[in-house]
Design a protein around this motif. Structure first.
Motif, PDB file in Angstrom:
ATOM      1  N   PRO A 123     -16.743   7.942   0.968  1.00  0.00           N
ATOM      2  CA  PRO A 123     -15.592   8.635   1.566  1.00  0.00           C
ATOM      3  C   PRO A 123     -14.412   7.675   1.724  1.00  0.00           C
ATOM      4  N   LEU A 124     -13.231   8.230   1.800  1.00  0.00           N
ATOM      5  CA  LEU A 124     -12.038   7.422   2.033  1.00  0.00           C
ATOM      6  C   LEU A 124     -12.074   6.920   3.473  1.00  0.00           C
ATOM      7  N   PRO A 125     -12.031   5.607   3.677  1.00  0.00           N
ATOM      8  CA  PRO A 125     -12.047   5.085   5.049  1.00  0.00           C
ATOM      9  C   PRO A 125     -10.810   5.545   5.824  1.00  0.00           C
ATOM     10  N   GLU A 126     -10.974   5.685   7.120  1.00  0.00           N
ATOM     11  CA  GLU A 126      -9.859   6.146   7.949  1.00  0.00           C
ATOM     12  C   GLU A 126      -8.851   5.040   8.231  1.00  0.00           C
ATOM     13  N   HIS A 127      -9.340   3.820   8.404  1.00  0.00           N
ATOM     14  CA  HIS A 127      -8.438   2.706   8.695  1.00  0.00           C
ATOM     15  C   HIS A 127      -7.561   2.438   7.470  1.00  0.00           C
ATOM     16  N   PRO A 128      -6.232   2.368   7.643  1.00  0.00           N
ATOM     17  CA  PRO A 128      -5.326   2.214   6.488  1.00  0.00           C
ATOM     18  C   PRO A 128      -5.636   1.006   5.600  1.00  0.00           C
ATOM     19  N   ALA A 129      -5.964  -0.134   6.181  1.00  0.00           N
ATOM     20  CA  ALA A 129      -6.250  -1.322   5.358  1.00  0.00           C
ATOM     21  C   ALA A 129      -7.530  -1.113   4.554  1.00  0.00           C
ATOM     22  N   HIS A 130      -8.522  -0.480   5.151  1.00  0.00           N
ATOM     23  CA  HIS A 130      -9.771  -0.215   4.432  1.00  0.00           C
ATOM     24  C   HIS A 130      -9.555   0.844   3.346  1.00  0.00           C
ATOM     25  N   ALA A 131      -8.711   1.841   3.652  1.00  0.00           N
ATOM     26  CA  ALA A 131      -8.392   2.874   2.660  1.00  0.00           C
ATOM     27  C   ALA A 131      -7.677   2.248   1.464  1.00  0.00           C
ATOM     28  N   HIS A 132      -6.756   1.300   1.741  1.00  0.00           N
ATOM     29  CA  HIS A 132      -6.046   0.627   0.653  1.00  0.00           C
ATOM     30  C   HIS A 132      -7.023  -0.191  -0.186  1.00  0.00           C
ATOM     31  N   GLY A 133      -7.962  -0.856   0.464  1.00  0.00           N
ATOM     32  CA  GLY A 133      -8.979  -1.606  -0.267  1.00  0.00           C
ATOM     33  C   GLY A 133      -9.819  -0.701  -1.154  1.00  0.00           C
ATOM     34  N   HIS A 134     -10.157   0.470  -0.644  1.00  0.00           N
ATOM     35  CA  HIS A 134     -10.933   1.446  -1.421  1.00  0.00           C
ATOM     36  C   HIS A 134     -10.133   1.901  -2.641  1.00  0.00           C
ATOM     37  N   LEU A 135      -8.850   2.219  -2.435  1.00  0.00           N
ATOM     38  CA  LEU A 135      -7.986   2.628  -3.551  1.00  0.00           C
ATOM     39  C   LEU A 135      -7.866   1.505  -4.587  1.00  0.00           C
ATOM     40  N   ARG A 136      -7.765   0.269  -4.123  1.00  0.00           N
ATOM     41  CA  ARG A 136      -7.658  -0.871  -5.043  1.00  0.00           C
ATOM     42  C   ARG A 136      -8.931  -1.009  -5.881  1.00  0.00           C
TER      43      ARG A 136
ATOM     44  N   PRO B 123       0.825  -1.216   0.000  1.00  0.00           N
ATOM     45  CA  PRO B 123       0.000   0.000   0.000  1.00  0.00           C
ATOM     46  C   PRO B 123       0.856   1.262   0.000  1.00  0.00           C
ATOM     47  N   PRO B 124       0.351   2.329  -0.608  1.00  0.00           N
ATOM     48  CA  PRO B 124       1.087   3.592  -0.568  1.00  0.00           C
ATOM     49  C   PRO B 124       1.116   4.130   0.856  1.00  0.00           C
ATOM     50  N   SER B 125       2.114   4.933   1.154  1.00  0.00           N
ATOM     51  CA  SER B 125       2.198   5.518   2.494  1.00  0.00           C
ATOM     52  C   SER B 125       1.000   6.439   2.732  1.00  0.00           C
ATOM     53  N   ALA B 126       0.656   6.601   3.991  1.00  0.00           N
ATOM     54  CA  ALA B 126      -0.544   7.358   4.373  1.00  0.00           C
ATOM     55  C   ALA B 126      -0.536   8.773   3.811  1.00  0.00           C
ATOM     56  N   GLU B 127       0.626   9.398   3.716  1.00  0.00           N
ATOM     57  CA  GLU B 127       0.677  10.779   3.217  1.00  0.00           C
ATOM     58  C   GLU B 127       0.454  10.869   1.710  1.00  0.00           C
ATOM     59  N   LEU B 128       0.649   9.753   0.992  1.00  0.00           N
ATOM     60  CA  LEU B 128       0.432   9.746  -0.461  1.00  0.00           C
ATOM     61  C   LEU B 128      -1.002   9.399  -0.855  1.00  0.00           C
ATOM     62  N   VAL B 129      -1.757   8.815   0.062  1.00  0.00           N
ATOM     63  CA  VAL B 129      -3.097   8.332  -0.244  1.00  0.00           C
ATOM     64  C   VAL B 129      -4.042   9.429  -0.748  1.00  0.00           C
ATOM     65  N   PRO B 130      -4.128  10.594  -0.074  1.00  0.00           N
ATOM     66  CA  PRO B 130      -5.080  11.603  -0.573  1.00  0.00           C
ATOM     67  C   PRO B 130      -4.802  12.058  -2.004  1.00  0.00           C
ATOM     68  N   ASP B 131      -3.527  12.244  -2.357  1.00  0.00           N
ATOM     69  CA  ASP B 131      -3.190  12.664  -3.725  1.00  0.00           C
ATOM     70  C   ASP B 131      -3.500  11.566  -4.733  1.00  0.00           C
ATOM     71  N   LEU B 132      -3.201  10.314  -4.379  1.00  0.00           N
ATOM     72  CA  LEU B 132      -3.497   9.202  -5.271  1.00  0.00           C
ATOM     73  C   LEU B 132      -5.004   9.073  -5.468  1.00  0.00           C
ATOM     74  N   LEU B 133      -5.749   9.212  -4.392  1.00  0.00           N
ATOM     75  CA  LEU B 133      -7.207   9.141  -4.488  1.00  0.00           C
ATOM     76  C   LEU B 133      -7.742  10.230  -5.410  1.00  0.00           C
ATOM     77  N   GLU B 134      -7.245  11.436  -5.264  1.00  0.00           N
ATOM     78  CA  GLU B 134      -7.693  12.552  -6.109  1.00  0.00           C
ATOM     79  C   GLU B 134      -7.408  12.274  -7.586  1.00  0.00           C
ATOM     80  N   ARG B 135      -6.212  11.752  -7.869  1.00  0.00           N
ATOM     81  CA  ARG B 135      -5.861  11.453  -9.262  1.00  0.00           C
ATOM     82  C   ARG B 135      -6.725  10.319  -9.824  1.00  0.00           C
ATOM     83  N   LEU B 136      -6.955   9.287  -9.021  1.00  0.00           N
ATOM     84  CA  LEU B 136      -7.785   8.176  -9.478  1.00  0.00           C
ATOM     85  C   LEU B 136      -9.211   8.626  -9.765  1.00  0.00           C
ATOM     86  N   LEU B 137      -9.744   9.490  -8.920  1.00  0.00           N
ATOM     87  CA  LEU B 137     -11.102   9.997  -9.146  1.00  0.00           C
ATOM     88  C   LEU B 137     -11.156  10.867 -10.400  1.00  0.00           C
TER      89      LEU B 137
END
Length: 131
Positions: free
Chosen positions: A95-108, A45-59
C-alpha cells in the motif's frame, strides 16, 4: 478426424472477457512512461494531491512492461528481467504509505523499477528505444 477438428475453427473463447480486456486496453505510451518515472525519481517530491494519480500511472506502466516481458519470454531468458518482474509484483502489493517521505520513497522505488525494466526490455529487443 484431424481434418474435421480443423474445420470447426479455434476453440471457444469467452467473448465477454475478450471484450472487457479490449475495452480496458491502454496503448503503450513510452514518452508518458519516461515522464512519470522521471517525476517519481525527481529530488523534489510531487505534491500530495498528485501522488495517487502518479502512483496509478506507475502501476499501469509496471503492468504493461511486465506483460511485455512475459509475452516476449524475456523473463525466461534474462534473470534481470525476471527479478524486475518479481519485484514489480512485490511493489504492486504494497500500500502507499501515509507519511509523505515514505510515500515519496515508495514512488521512487516504483519509478526506478519502471525505468530499469524498460531499459532491460529495450536491451533485449522486446521494446524499441526512444530518441
Amino acid at each position: 478426424m484431424e481434418a474435421a477438428a480443423a474445420r470447426r475453427g479455434p476453440p471457444e473463447v469467452d467473448l465477454s472477457l475478450l471484450l472487457d480486456r479490449l475495452v480496458a486496453w491502454v496503448p503503450l505510451d513510452v514518452d508518458a512512461m519516461l515522464d512519470d518515472a522521471a517525476e517519481a525519481l525527481d529530488d523534489v517530491p510531487p505534491s500530495a494531491e498528485l501522488v495517487p494519480d502518479l502512483l496509478e500511472r506507475l502501476l499501469l506502466h509496471l503492468d504493461q512492461l511486465g506483460n511485455i516481458a512475459i509475452a516476449a519470454g524475456a523473463n525466461q531468458r534474462m534473470k534481470s528481467v525476471a527479478d524486475l518482474v518479481d519485484h514489480s509484483a512485490t511493489l504492486r502489493a504494497l500500500p502507499l504509505p501515509e507519511h509523505p517521505a515514505h510515500a515519496h520513497g515508495h514512488l521512487r522505488r516504483i519509478g526506478w523499477t519502471v525505468s530499469e525494466l524498460m531499459d532491460e526490455l529495450v536491451e533485449s529487443k522486446c521494446l524499441k528505444g526512444t530518441a
